[in-house]
Design an enzyme around this catalytic site. Structure first.
Site, PDB file in Angstrom:
ATOM      1  N   GLU A 292       0.899  -1.247  -0.024  1.00  0.00           N
ATOM      2  CA  GLU A 292       0.199  -0.133   0.540  1.00  0.00           C
ATOM      3  C   GLU A 292       1.183   1.328   0.124  1.00  0.00           C
ATOM      4  OE1 GLU A 292      -3.501  -2.543   2.309  1.00  0.00           O
ATOM      5  OE2 GLU A 292      -2.337  -0.314   3.870  1.00  0.00           O
TER       6      GLU A 292
ATOM      7  N   GLU B 270     -11.207  -2.762  -2.344  1.00  0.00           N
ATOM      8  CA  GLU B 270     -11.517  -4.816  -1.518  1.00  0.00           C
ATOM      9  C   GLU B 270     -12.458  -4.707  -0.093  1.00  0.00           C
ATOM     10  OE1 GLU B 270      -7.055  -5.297  -1.067  1.00  0.00           O
ATOM     11  OE2 GLU B 270      -6.740  -4.954  -3.353  1.00  0.00           O
TER      12      GLU B 270
ATOM     13  N   LEU C 227     -10.772  -7.654   5.834  1.00  0.00           N
ATOM     14  CA  LEU C 227     -10.687  -8.806   6.786  1.00  0.00           C
ATOM     15  C   LEU C 227     -11.603  -9.801   5.860  1.00  0.00           C
ATOM     16  CD1 LEU C 227     -11.397  -7.146   9.561  1.00  0.00           C
ATOM     17  CD2 LEU C 227      -8.830  -7.324   8.789  1.00  0.00           C
TER      18      LEU C 227
END
Length: 579
Positions: free
Chosen positions: A245, A443, A446
């Site tokens: 990221e 996305e 978790l």
């Protein structure tokens, strides 16, 4: 007469087949047959079949309108899908899982391409055999592929179940010079990713960090040219920091961070300290130092002087604090910009989209300081948009995709003391991307298998619902893709699999799987060269806040709610009794 074949179903077979003959005119369908008439017929039939397959069946108006709402779904492969020995982990088992994904209508999969595995043997010694085997397997099962250029280590972050360090020879350099790593105020080194401070330092056997990343991508293009040319690879997400990221490693579990700690600034290596001193001197404030009042990893904002919410006393609101935060966040944007420029140059002409991932740091979003975002490098406040400059930077790289996390989360699921707002941050970041006219993707942060999470992802995928207007034009706000975290045996069994198949179908706007992105208005074109670099002051103009686009409260493509969950439970019990 051969060459004057009868029409079948309104299709005229071509009369000339010279360009299609193979094997010296021998019938290709039967090597034992030497008749040129057979060769002519087979080649003519093959030419027609190829032309038919190349042209998708025309859609009626309603189908076209619905396909305009289609969001492709990708599934992340396991972190350890390629072993430390550079082999596919359980190829037969993976093939069976991929087939289940195709049965569910999934468009493709995503995989990390680990620097520590491929260049692990030594500088510029690249070994792609494990990934070539993996890519062939994905291709054979009819799936598309998103790849991550993973220049970070695996291990020490949320959800990391395996350990894949950066190459040993790079870590050897770090043994002699620990300042090649991001460093906390207390001197703790983070070996997950090289500090931005060495982007231009030729410390790695004569190469800079930027050159390491560029050479890796050059080798990837050279060794994966067949997969790039075939259209298997549709997205190349360029790793720009920890967990891939674009951020600083401000909240490492490996150093004791726990949710919802604010994290710590990570700029205390000698190279970034030197850069900051030079910047402060140029600004006429040579006496300014890096912050020493921003607390510990697991503090709350009001435990610190830097982030305190009591107004004038908070360092982040002072001239010195604003200067530091502008420098800290600008270094991050420059880092991403330079690596993406290299990626654009290397993959120029390939039919792929470049992408970059931004972390969904939703905790302390409702605190005035946004402390956890600030330590990660996102200078985002109530009166300052910290994500729009990133989106503007991505736009120059032929519209690189902004991939954002935490799309599955709801505010009501978070502990009140964390002052968390995942719904608002998703809305803000996606709006920033759309405002800069780039594609955005999402996305889940978790692993989730429940319908509540699926419905939240569906809402964020089409925040204003399915659009049936516009004569089949692209909806104004629709994400480019959804990547689901992650492929497991649990996902592919029982009610979890049934719910997931419904989720994929709803992401596709109740349409069948579509293999052609052009039909849902995301055509893949050859990558064009990045536009000229944008001066930082021009990028920072984007920080002026703007109201996010409106999002509906719930999706109009629901996978079901409490009743569906109850039915799932009943099915599970029945399967358990008779299973």
């Amino acid at each position: 007469m051969v060459g004057e074949l009868p029409e079948k179903g309104g299709i005229s077979f071509p009369s000339s087949t010279d360009d299609h003959r193979e094997n010296g005119g021998v019938c290709s369908s039967s090597p034992s047959c030497g008749r040129r008439e057979c060769a002519d017929f087979c080649c003519a039939a093959t030419a027609v079949l190829v032309s038919l397959l190349a042209k998708p069946t025309p859609l009626d108006a309603d189908e076209e309108k619905m396909l305009a709402n289609y969001v492709p779904v990708f599934v992340m492969l396991p972190l350890e899908v390629i072993t430390a020995e550079n082999e596919v982990e359980d190829a037969a088992g993976l093939r069976a899982q991929l087939r289940r994904l195709r049965e569910a209508g999934v468009d493709g999969v995503m995989t990390d391409v680990w620097w520590g595995i491929v260049e692990g043997a030594g500088p510029a010694r690249y070994d792609w055999r494990g990934y070539r085997e993996l890519f062939r397997l994905v291709q054979e099962e009819g799936l598309k592929l998103q790849v991550i250029m993973s220049f970070h280590a695996c291990g020490g972050n949320i959800g990391d179940a395996v350990s894949i360090p950066i190459p040993a020879w790079v870590r050897d350099v770090g043994e002699a010079d620990p300042d090649v790593y991001y460093t906390s105020p207390g001197g703790a080194r983070n070996q997950e990713y090289l500090t931005i401070g060495v982007d231009d330092r030729p410390l790695f056997h004569g190469r800079t960090a930027i050159q390491l990343y560029a050479d890796f991508m050059e080798s990837f293009r050279e060794n994966m040219a067949d997969f790039l040319d075939s259209g298997l690879i549709v997205d190349i997400e360029v790793g720009l920091g920890p967990a891939g990221e674009l951020r600083y490693p401000s909240y490492p579990e490996s150093q004791g961070w726990a949710f919802p700690g604010i994290g710590q600034f990570q700029c205390y290596d000698k190279y970034l300290e030197e850069d900051f001193r030079a910047a402060a001197t140029d600004a006429g404030r040579p006496e300014w130092e890096l912050p020493d009042d921003a607390g510990e990893y697991n503090d709350a904002p009001d435990d610190t002087r830097f982030f305190a919410a009591d107004g004038a006393g908070a360092t982040y609101l002072t001239e010195k604090g604003r200067f530091f935060l502008t420098w800290y966040s600008s270094k991050l944007i420059e880092h991403g910009d330079r690596i993406l420029d290299e990626a654009n140059r290397i993959f120029l002409g390939c039919k792929v989209k470049l992408a970059a991932k931004v972390s969904g740091i939703h905790w302390w979003y409702r605190h005035p300081s946004h402390a956890a975002e600030l330590t990660a490098g996102y200078y985002n406040l109530g009166g300052r948009d910290g994500y729009a400059p990133i989106a503007r930077m991505l736009a120059r790289h032929d519209g690189a995709v902004l991939n954002f996390t935490c799309a599955e989360m709801r505010n009501s699921e978070q502990p009140e003391e964390a002052m968390s707002a995942p719904e608002e941050i998703v809305q803000q970041v996606l709006s920033a991307g759309w405002r800069e006219e780039i594609e955005v993707a999402c996305e889940n942060a978790l692993p989730r298998y429940d319908r509540r999470a699926y419905n939240q992802m569906l809402k964020n995928a089409r925040p204003n619902g399915v659009d049936l207007g516009g004569g089949g034009g692209v909806p104004v706000r629709r994400i480019a893709a959804l990547t689901y975290l992650r492929l497991t045996d649990q996902l592919l069994t029982g009610n979890k699999y049934r719910a997931f198949k419904t989720f994929v179908r709803k992401m596709h706007a109740d349409q069948e799987y579509c293999p052609d992105p052009a039909q849902y208005f995301r055509p893949l074109k050859p990558l064009e060269r990045s536009r000229p670099a944008i001066p930082m002051d021009r990028l920072l103009e984007a920080t002026s806040p703007a109201a996010p686009y409106p999002f509906e409260a719930e999706t109009d493509m629901s996978v079901g709610g409490d009743l569906a969950e109850l039915i799932d439970w009943v099915f599970d019990k029945v399967e358990w009794i008779f299973g």
